[in-house]
Design an enzyme around this catalytic site. Structure first.
Site, mmCIF file in Angstrom:
data_model
loop_
_atom_site.group_PDB
_atom_site.id
_atom_site.type_symbol
_atom_site.label_atom_id
_atom_site.label_comp_id
_atom_site.label_asym_id
_atom_site.label_seq_id
_atom_site.Cartn_x
_atom_site.Cartn_y
_atom_site.Cartn_z
ATOM 1 C CE LYS A 239 -25.069 16.447 -25.420
ATOM 2 N NZ LYS A 239 -24.304 17.071 -24.010
ATOM 3 C CB SER B 278 -27.098 17.518 -21.590
ATOM 4 O OG SER B 278 -25.935 17.624 -21.945
ATOM 5 C CB SER C 235 -23.449 16.595 -20.239
ATOM 6 O OG SER C 235 -24.601 17.549 -19.619
HETATM 7 N N1 GLN Z 1 -26.273 19.515 -15.768
HETATM 8 C C1 GLN Z 1 -25.529 20.441 -15.844
HETATM 9 C C2 GLN Z 1 -26.128 21.661 -16.807
HETATM 10 O O1 GLN Z 1 -27.283 21.552 -16.737
HETATM 11 C C3 GLN Z 1 -24.607 20.111 -17.005
HETATM 12 C C4 GLN Z 1 -24.706 20.038 -18.286
HETATM 13 C C5 GLN Z 1 -23.620 19.631 -19.174
HETATM 14 O O2 GLN Z 1 -22.510 19.066 -18.821
HETATM 15 N N2 GLN Z 1 -23.794 19.867 -20.615
HETATM 16 O O3 GLN Z 1 -25.316 22.684 -17.029
#
Ligand code: GLN
Length: 461
Positions: free
Chosen positions: A77, A152, A176
């Site tokens: 990532k 994400s 994410s």
């Molecule tokens: N959807 C969650 C957020 O927007 C989790 C994102 C993540 O785990 N980086 O914060």
């Protein structure tokens, strides 16, 4: 690239194929799929990849690289630093950033002889659930290009699901790794907080951020985790992972939190949850429902703490030290304001505003401090549940992969969908998303298993 990472590693060790052929197969698949998928922000230059593969192959032949994943292609990532390789965090702010060092987790994999192919797409600064907030455009779901792969870590999930690489690293702050794994029909493993060093991970919310794994199956996820876990002096929150075995012969006790099995669950996801519970019963597990306290507080507490930490972590992007710098600024204040205005996308700005608000003197006690107290209570609620159960079973997300554009007008709806994944994040517990089946229209759906902080072995064995 359709076999598991472990199978491929085994074939390489047995001389049935080699690391260079595996890297070439990954590149072929990328050439075939990438244009429609958009899983990568940056694929390394072909000669760099092939040189790394040749090097891995030599180490394998000399028996210097003995790990089960030696020679296996993987992706990372784009919020994990890789030396001399652009690391953008999906943001215009870091579009030209080239780190001077490599993240600890990535170094561990490279030392083990795995071959890095490239950096995957993500929501900007990992804030989002669809990969649509990326400055580089959305990734598509490999099962349906009109849909999101989740986020994400959507690029990592799509790349593994489409067979572009054998496994990938993602990061998980509130879901994410688990959520895109569920939407792409693969396994997503979020270790307990601190189990994998965060050194070299560009911070979103430091008390929640965890490096995790996206893999084709549990055995692959376990093999990657075994390479990643060690105590790293460069990360003071890093801890030794303590693996506990389930006691031989005792039936597995699985608990389903009642409040997490109804609203706002899509009926097909609910049916798959019930089917999964039934399959466990047939295998001899004791499955029952119980009341998990405070579930209504999960999303508000998460978004209070995550945005507070984000607003503080992202303060460093001021156009002075590094990152995007506005041109022709008049004063230093003007430079900072315009660099941030131009460099950050809408969702990141929204989070910085929310975080700054909850940390402001007038509202600190009412929001931030209260959220911290509730977080401690949520952690205790999980501890209590895990004193009676070996595993907690919940959905990963209320519905299958959303159509692209679904949350454009309503970020709050997107936040609400994090209900199932943010609880274990707040409690710092390991959790994994495992494919549980498909909807009638063929979209994959995963289920989440949560275990004790020191018992990650339970879900990977
Ligand atoms: N959807 C969650 C957020 O927007 C989790 C994102 C993540 O785990 N980086 O914060």
């Amino acid at each position: 690239m359709d076999m598991s990472a472990l199978e491929l590693g085994k074939r390489i060790r047995e001389g049935k194929t080699d690391a260079v052929a595996a890297a070439k197969a990954a590149l072929d698949r990328i050439r075939e799929k990438e244009e429609s998928l958009g899983a990568f922000i940056h694929v390394l230059p072909e000669d760099t990849i092939l040189r790394a593969a040749e090097d891995a192959q030599r180490r394998i032949e000399r028996k210097e690289a003995l790990s089960p994943l030696a020679g296996v292609p993987f992706a990372v990532k784009d919020n994990l630093c890789v030396k001399d390789c652009p690391t953008t965090c999906g943001s215009k702010m870091l579009k030209d950033y080239v780190p001077a060092y490599t993240a600890h987790a990535v170094t561990r994999l490279l030392n083990a002889g795995a071959v890095l192919i490239g950096k995957t797409n993500m929501d900007e600064f990992a804030m989002g659930s669809t990969t649509e907030t990326s400055f580089f455009g959305a990734t598509k779901n490999p099962y349906d290009p009109a849909r999101s792969p989740g986020g994400s870590s959507g690029g990592s999930a799509a790349a593994v699901a489409a067979g572009e690489v054998s496994f990938a690293l993602g990061t998980d702050t509130g879901g994410s790794v688990r959520q895109p794994a569920s939407h792409c029909g693969i396994v997503g493993f979020k270790p307990g907080y601190g189990t994998v060093s965060r050194s070299g991970l560009i911070a979103y919310a430091s008390s929640l951020d965890v490096v995790g794994v996206l893999a084709k199956d549990l055995a692959d996820a376990k093999a990657v985790m075994e390479l990643l876990t060690d105590k790293d002096p460069a990360d003071m929150t890093s801890v030794e992972a303590a693996f506990e075995e389930n006691e031989e012969g005792k039936p597995l006790r699985i608990g389903i939190p009642k409040s997490l099995r109804d609203d706002p669950l899509d009926p097909e996801v609910r049916a798959l949850l019930m089917k999964t519970a039934e399959e466990w019963r047939e295998k001899g597990a004791e499955v029952s429902e119980f009341d998990l306290a405070l579930t209504e507080a999960f999303v508000p507490v998460y978004y209070t703490i995550a945005t507070a930490e984000a607003s503080s972590n992202l303060e460093r992007y001021d156009g002075v030290k590094y990152g995007h710098r506005a041109q022709n600024a008049g004063s230093i204040t003007d430079l900072m304001e315009r660099s941030r205005e131009e460099g950050f996308g809408e969702e990141v700005k929204r989070r910085i505003l929310m975080g700054t608000f909850v940390l402001s003197r007038e509202y600190y006690d009412a929001y931030y401090r209260r959220a911290l107290r509730l977080r401690a209570a949520i952690r205790r609620a999980y501890e209590e549940a895990l004193s009676s159960y070996d595993l907690l079973l919940t959905p990963v997300t209320p519905s299958p992969a959303p159509l692209l554009g679904t949350f454009e007008k309503s970020p709050v709806r997107m936040y609400a969908d994090d209900l199932y994944t943010v609880g274990p994040s707040l409690a710092g517990l390991p959790a994994v998303s495992i494919p549980a089946g498909k909807t009638k229209s063929g979209l994959p759906v995963g289920m989440q298993y949560v275990v004790k902080g020191s018992a990650e072995q339970h879900i990977i064995d």
